[in-house]
Design a protein around this motif. Structure first.
Motif, PDB file in Angstrom:
ATOM      1  N   ASP A  29      -0.382   2.992   3.192  1.00  0.00           N
ATOM      2  CA  ASP A  29      -1.056   4.105   2.530  1.00  0.00           C
ATOM      3  C   ASP A  29      -0.149   5.327   2.509  1.00  0.00           C
ATOM      4  O   ASP A  29      -0.552   6.428   2.896  1.00  0.00           O
ATOM      5  CB  ASP A  29      -2.403   4.418   3.209  1.00  0.00           C
ATOM      6  N   HIS A  38       1.636   8.329   0.971  1.00  0.00           N
ATOM      7  CA  HIS A  38       1.405   9.287  -0.116  1.00  0.00           C
ATOM      8  C   HIS A  38       2.351  10.466   0.071  1.00  0.00           C
ATOM      9  O   HIS A  38       1.969  11.426   0.733  1.00  0.00           O
ATOM     10  CB  HIS A  38       0.018   9.941  -0.013  1.00  0.00           C
ATOM     11  N   GLU A  55      -4.729   0.329  -6.351  1.00  0.00           N
ATOM     12  CA  GLU A  55      -5.792   0.422  -5.349  1.00  0.00           C
ATOM     13  C   GLU A  55      -7.075   0.700  -6.120  1.00  0.00           C
ATOM     14  O   GLU A  55      -7.157   1.674  -6.860  1.00  0.00           O
ATOM     15  CB  GLU A  55      -5.507   1.549  -4.356  1.00  0.00           C
ATOM     16  N   HIS A  69       0.829  -1.211   0.000  1.00  0.00           N
ATOM     17  CA  HIS A  69       0.000   0.000   0.000  1.00  0.00           C
ATOM     18  C   HIS A  69       0.867   1.267   0.000  1.00  0.00           C
ATOM     19  O   HIS A  69       0.930   2.006   0.971  1.00  0.00           O
ATOM     20  CB  HIS A  69      -0.966  -0.008   1.195  1.00  0.00           C
ATOM     21  N   HIS A  89      -8.087  -0.480   3.921  1.00  0.00           N
ATOM     22  CA  HIS A  89      -8.891   0.416   4.764  1.00  0.00           C
ATOM     23  C   HIS A  89     -10.125  -0.311   5.321  1.00  0.00           C
ATOM     24  O   HIS A  89     -11.231   0.247   5.306  1.00  0.00           O
ATOM     25  CB  HIS A  89      -9.384   1.631   3.968  1.00  0.00           C
ATOM     26  N   HIS A 108       1.921   4.642  -2.562  1.00  0.00           N
ATOM     27  CA  HIS A 108       1.537   5.415  -3.749  1.00  0.00           C
ATOM     28  C   HIS A 108       2.726   6.159  -4.340  1.00  0.00           C
ATOM     29  O   HIS A 108       3.633   6.561  -3.611  1.00  0.00           O
ATOM     30  CB  HIS A 108       0.438   6.429  -3.385  1.00  0.00           C
ATOM     31  N   HIS A 113      -3.718   4.639  -7.551  1.00  0.00           N
ATOM     32  CA  HIS A 113      -5.088   4.790  -8.062  1.00  0.00           C
ATOM     33  C   HIS A 113      -4.909   5.234  -9.504  1.00  0.00           C
ATOM     34  O   HIS A 113      -4.145   6.157  -9.750  1.00  0.00           O
ATOM     35  CB  HIS A 113      -5.860   5.940  -7.415  1.00  0.00           C
TER      36      HIS A 113
HETATM   37 ZN   LIG Z   1      -4.131   4.162  -0.681  1.00  0.00          ZN
END
Ligand SMILES: [Zn+2]
Length: 423
Positions: free
Chosen positions: A257, A259, A122, A62, A166, A64, A95
């Protein structure tokens, strides 16, 4: 005279005292636990030394990059942070914006500086379902509205692997809705972004913001990031996993996650390194990664699917030494994540190969309920009934009787499913 304490200088002193107490308690986080030792099992412990079986690969999921509309950072940044964090693989989860060129996903996996980088995605399955991380797919998907069953068929056709992301996010639009998980292998039981969001509305928010700000200039950001899990493993994502595990054989994984939002004088803000040193998945494989990246990705996916996985929170190099297995009285030895045949005597055996050997506690959890806290350095615990058993390892600074100071959750291992033959 009675109102003396309302004078400004006194108020100032009280406020200062309260602030010092807040930070001190925030730091040492005292906890009360009964701690047990199983003395009868000393002979068994001597007979079964702590030694790892197979090969370990460690990595993060996970993550990005600039391929996501809301992140910067490229695979060069990812690989160099991975090397500094001492990890072997990174599963990206970008994404795809509808206008992003599909060509960006044509390379599904490659090695960069000997770090396996998998270009996963994702994917939102719609607000009635939730989100998954999927890899390695030959098609870039910007969203999937046709439901979870059809997504499972799409994955099967492509031999893809999916993990629920999530799962119990404080942002309800992300949370997993269905009460089943068709075609899905893993469950993100830890998500750094979710715990960060939860902390923002928590009593300890000031402590954590101050700790993050103070640790960053010393290159210790990962330390305060890991501390966001101050309550350990008692949280909604884990409870949901334990309850789903009774019906579906899901694998617990920790996600980041991550970013990065900006590049400032060449450095990413926030950088990947602090994340990569925080929540790491360790997978036990029969053989090391093959040199071909797509073959290595298949090896990784099969390793995740087998459930031979534990998650660590900081101190990755020492965490790699963690060993855990179940053993029956006939000597049969079972790795993490396996079905274990119930017998009169079944033990959980754990520890750290080559250390650390002090200030360790283990918690044994059966079907989501805490069974015992056991004092380290090694764990030898006889099971009393069939069930799904998990082991967690903790480190602490000081223990006085039942009172433990600065207890830090460190390792979360996937369950053993202990079943009666014929069940
Ligand atoms: Zn994410």
């Amino acid at each position: 005279m009675a109102l003396n304490f309302l004078r400004p200088r006194k108020i100032g002193r009280w406020l200062l005292l309260a602030a010092v107490a807040y930070f001190a308690v925030g730091y040492v986080s005292p906890r009360l636990h009964w701690v047990a030792t199983e003395r009868g099992a000393v002979e068994l412990a001597r007979a079964l030394p702590i030694q790892p079986a197979g090969v370990r690969v460690s990595g993060v999921i996970h993550v990005h990059t600039h391929r996501s509309h809301d992140a910067v950072g490229d695979e060069g940044d990812v690989a160099s942070a991975a090397r500094r964090a001492d990890i072997d693989f990174v599963v990206l989860s970008d994404h795809r914006a509808a206008e992003a060129p599909i060509g960006q996903w044509q390379t599904r996996a490659h090695f960069v500086d000997s770090v396996l980088i998998v270009r996963g995605q994702e994917i939102s399955l719609g607000s009635a379902v939730g989100r998954v991380l999927a890899f390695p797919l030959d098609t870039a998907v910007s969203g999937w509205q046709a439901g979870v069953e059809s997504f499972a068929a799409f994955l099967r056709e492509r031999s893809g692997t999916a993990i629920v992301a999530h799962s119990r996010s404080p942002r309800s639009r992300d949370s997993w809705r269905p009460d089943s998980t068709p075609g899905i292998v893993g469950w993100e039981v830890f998500d750094l972004a979710d715990i960060g969001r939860a902390r923002l509305s928590d009593f300890w928010v000031v402590y954590h913001l101050a700790a993050l700000a103070a640790s960053a200039p010393f290159g210790r950001l990962h330390w305060s990031v890991t501390r966001l899990y101050r309550d350990g493993f008692d949280q909604p994502h884990v409870a949901a996993f334990d309850s789903l595990y009774r019906r579906a054989h899901l694998v617990a994984l920790g996600g980041l996650d991550a970013h990065p939002k900006k590049r400032f004088r060449g450095a990413l803000l926030p950088g990947y390194e602090a994340f990569f040193k925080s929540v790491v998945n360790h997978v036990e494989l029969a053989t090391p990664f093959p040199s071909d990246a797509m073959a290595a990705t298949t090896t990784l996916a099969n390793g995740l699917r087998s459930g031979r996985v534990f998650i660590s929170f900081g101190d990755t190099r020492l965490a790699r030494n963690f060993v855990l297995f179940a053993v029956a009285s006939d000597g049969a030895r079972y790795p993490i994540g396996r079905h274990v045949e119930w017998a009169d005597e079944v033990y959980l055996r754990g520890g750290f190969w080559g250390g650390p050997n002090s200030r360790l506690l283990y918690r044994v959890v059966r079907d989501g309920e805490s069974v015992a806290w056991v004092r380290g350095p090694e764990l030898t615990w006889r099971l009393s009934s069939p069930g799904a058993y998990r082991v967690e390892a903790y480190r602490y600074t000081l223990r006085v009787g039942r009172l433990i100071w600065n207890l830090r959750p460190w390792i979360f291992a996937n369950p053993f499913r202990v079943v009666r033959v014929g069940d």
